[in-house]
Design a protein around this motif. Structure first.
Motif, mmCIF file in Angstrom:
data_model
loop_
_atom_site.group_PDB
_atom_site.id
_atom_site.type_symbol
_atom_site.label_atom_id
_atom_site.label_comp_id
_atom_site.label_asym_id
_atom_site.label_seq_id
_atom_site.Cartn_x
_atom_site.Cartn_y
_atom_site.Cartn_z
ATOM 1 N N SER A 179 0.838 -1.201 0.000
ATOM 2 C CA SER A 179 0.000 0.000 0.000
ATOM 3 C C SER A 179 0.869 1.246 0.000
ATOM 4 N N LEU A 180 0.289 2.361 -0.407
ATOM 5 C CA LEU A 180 1.007 3.627 -0.395
ATOM 6 C C LEU A 180 1.379 4.010 1.039
ATOM 7 N N GLU A 181 0.492 3.683 1.986
ATOM 8 C CA GLU A 181 0.793 3.975 3.394
ATOM 9 C C GLU A 181 2.042 3.229 3.857
ATOM 10 N N THR A 182 2.197 1.985 3.420
ATOM 11 C CA THR A 182 3.383 1.210 3.788
ATOM 12 C C THR A 182 4.644 1.827 3.196
ATOM 13 N N LEU A 183 4.590 2.229 1.942
ATOM 14 C CA LEU A 183 5.733 2.863 1.296
ATOM 15 C C LEU A 183 6.139 4.133 2.044
ATOM 16 N N VAL A 184 5.153 4.942 2.393
ATOM 17 C CA VAL A 184 5.427 6.199 3.090
ATOM 18 C C VAL A 184 6.021 5.923 4.473
ATOM 19 N N ASP A 185 5.452 4.949 5.177
ATOM 20 C CA ASP A 185 5.946 4.602 6.504
ATOM 21 C C ASP A 185 7.408 4.191 6.450
ATOM 22 N N TYR A 186 7.758 3.291 5.552
ATOM 23 C CA TYR A 186 9.136 2.827 5.453
ATOM 24 C C TYR A 186 10.073 3.960 5.052
ATOM 25 N N ALA A 187 9.661 4.778 4.099
ATOM 26 C CA ALA A 187 10.528 5.866 3.636
ATOM 27 C C ALA A 187 10.860 6.832 4.759
ATOM 28 N N HIS A 188 9.892 7.104 5.626
ATOM 29 C CA HIS A 188 10.097 8.092 6.680
ATOM 30 C C HIS A 188 10.669 7.493 7.954
ATOM 31 N N ARG A 189 10.994 6.209 7.942
ATOM 32 C CA ARG A 189 11.736 5.647 9.073
ATOM 33 C C ARG A 189 13.159 6.202 9.128
ATOM 34 N N ARG A 190 13.618 6.798 8.030
ATOM 35 C CA ARG A 190 14.964 7.392 8.022
ATOM 36 C C ARG A 190 15.130 8.446 9.103
#
Length: 436
Positions: free
Chosen positions: A316-327
């Motif tokens: 999902s787009l939410e998953t992509l966003v979550d992982y990207a912002h773990r930085r």
């Protein structure tokens, strides 16, 4: 600032370090480690062997310096044991591995790896050292895995300087993306669980880094630059396009507002859109993945970012966003390790000293993380979840500076403290009342 630590070891710190005693053959080395960590946890503004020796009873500068340079112990074995402890005690699952680099401003040319080079920390080219870091982050906690100093090519080719700074003979020149991949291999060998790898655009735009991840069958979510080349079809006449041009052709109605973390001013939110596309390798092979963009939400200054991921179509787009912002977690580690634990204040010139100091800083950070997790688990669960990162170094530093057992300080904070935007307990006691 007049700061003096307790002559006795903090009970919580002593218990935390007890399992690491096997890494030291001599008692004086074990004692030096405890005193060094106690010093890092104080509120001293400058933390080097000289200032720590003045503030921490029961030790002296030569012994602390010896811990970093001459005493017999294996810093990599200790770090591996620390990582195993964090996997067992501070890992919820659904985690990611984050790769980044950070700079250390330096004067002169003698310190290992120092050169005029670009550092994102400095925001410019300057005289500095640069280290590549690997961090773990999940919804419960974040903690550092490992650190490796980057050696510029001029250093790697200078055998006299390498010998003088005690760089191991098997260390050769590696680019920063290559160093990140070697740290990934180390984390995999140590069994660090993770669902994907994340990195900034310096690595995400590097085709060799992406190829290395794909050869290892790693899922990844990386930032890329606006001119990252993708195409809509695997074969045929479809030409490659820049990421920003491809996403600019999508209707504005397809952009969705997503929020991912609670910050100092409320929920962090942006607008996002994603599409399936193909990335061509330097060998001409096509790899399918997600291209997505980020832009300002209503009322925010305009800023655009771009990402690429090989997560499956079901993501999902939410998953992509979550992982990207773990930085965000690794940026917090760099910031707090430097500001609170003196990571950037090591004054030695040697390769072993640089990495031993980094291991002790990561050990101190892990102690604080475990301490806060224990406190959080002992409290009634109410309110919003805590952000994944920020082990509240100020709380433990106040304890170390005063000699107050951390359990008493935590109890005081829970009744008379405040909870910061990161969800960490902050003591309301004045610093001058906590030091001798």
């Amino acid at each position: 600032m007049d700061v003096h630590a307790s002559p006795a070891a903090l009970p919580e710190l002593e218990a935390f370090l007890s399992t690491f005693k096997v890494r030291f053959r001599r008692r004086e080395a074990r004692a030096a480690l405890e005193r060094y960590l106690t010093g890092l946890l104080t509120q001293l503004p400058n933390k080097n062997c000289d200032t720590l020796a003045q503030a921490v009873p029961g030790t002296h500068e030569q012994r602390l310096q010896g811990l970093l340079t001459t005493m017999e112990w294996d810093e990599e074995a200790l770090n591996r044991q620390r990582v195993e402890k964090m996997i067992a005690e501070a890992t919820l699952g659904h985690g990611v591995l984050i790769f980044d680099d950070t700079g250390f401003a330096k004067q002169g040319k003698a310190s290992v790896g120092v050169a005029r080079q670009y550092s994102g920390t400095l925001g410019k080219v300057g005289n500095c050292q640069v280290a590549v870091t690997c961090c773990y982050s999940d919804p419960q906690a974040s903690w550092p895995v490992s650190v490796r100093l980057y050696l510029p090519e001029a250093w790697a080719a200078d055998s006299a300087r390498l010998k003088r700074t005690r760089v191991p003979k098997d260390v050769t020149f590696q680019t920063k993306p290559e160093l990140a991949l070697s740290l990934l291999d180390q984390a995999r060998a140590w069994g660090v669980p993770h669902r994907c790898v994340t990195a900034d655009a310096d690595d995400g735009d590097n085709p060799n880094f992406l190829a290395g991840l794909e050869e290892r069958n790693e899922r990844y979510v990386v930032a890329v630059r606006c001119d990252f080349q993708v195409r809509l079809k695997c074969r045929g006449a479809s030409a490659s396009q820049r990421a920003d041009q491809m996403l600019a052709e999508l209707p504005k109605c397809q952009w969705r507002t997503i929020r991912w973390r609670h910050g100092t001013k409320g929920w962090l939110r942006k607008k996002f859109v994603a599409l399936r596309a193909w990335r061509l390798t330097t060998e001409g092979e096509a790899h399918i993945g997600w291209l997505w963009g980020e832009r300002a939400a209503r009322g925010q200054p305009e800023e655009r970012k771009f990402y690429w991921s090989n997560l499956p179509a079901s993501a999902s787009l939410e998953t992509l966003v979550d992982y990207a912002h773990r930085r965000h977690a690794t940026q917090k580690f760099h910031e707090e390790a430097k500001e609170e634990l003196g990571w950037d204040q090591y004054q030695g010139r040697l390769w072993p000293g640089f990495h031993r100091h980094a291991v002790t800083v990561m050990l101190a950070m892990s102690f604080l993380t475990c301490l806060e997790l224990q406190h959080r688990h002992s409290q009634p669960k109410r309110g919003r979840p805590r952000d994944p990162f920020s082990p509240s170094p100020r709380l433990a530093s106040a304890c170390a500076a005063s000699g107050t057992p951390t359990s008493r300080a935590v109890a005081a904070s829970s009744s008379g403290g405040v909870v910061g935007h990161d969800g960490a307990v902050q003591s309301t006691l004045r610093a001058e009342n906590l030091t001798k």
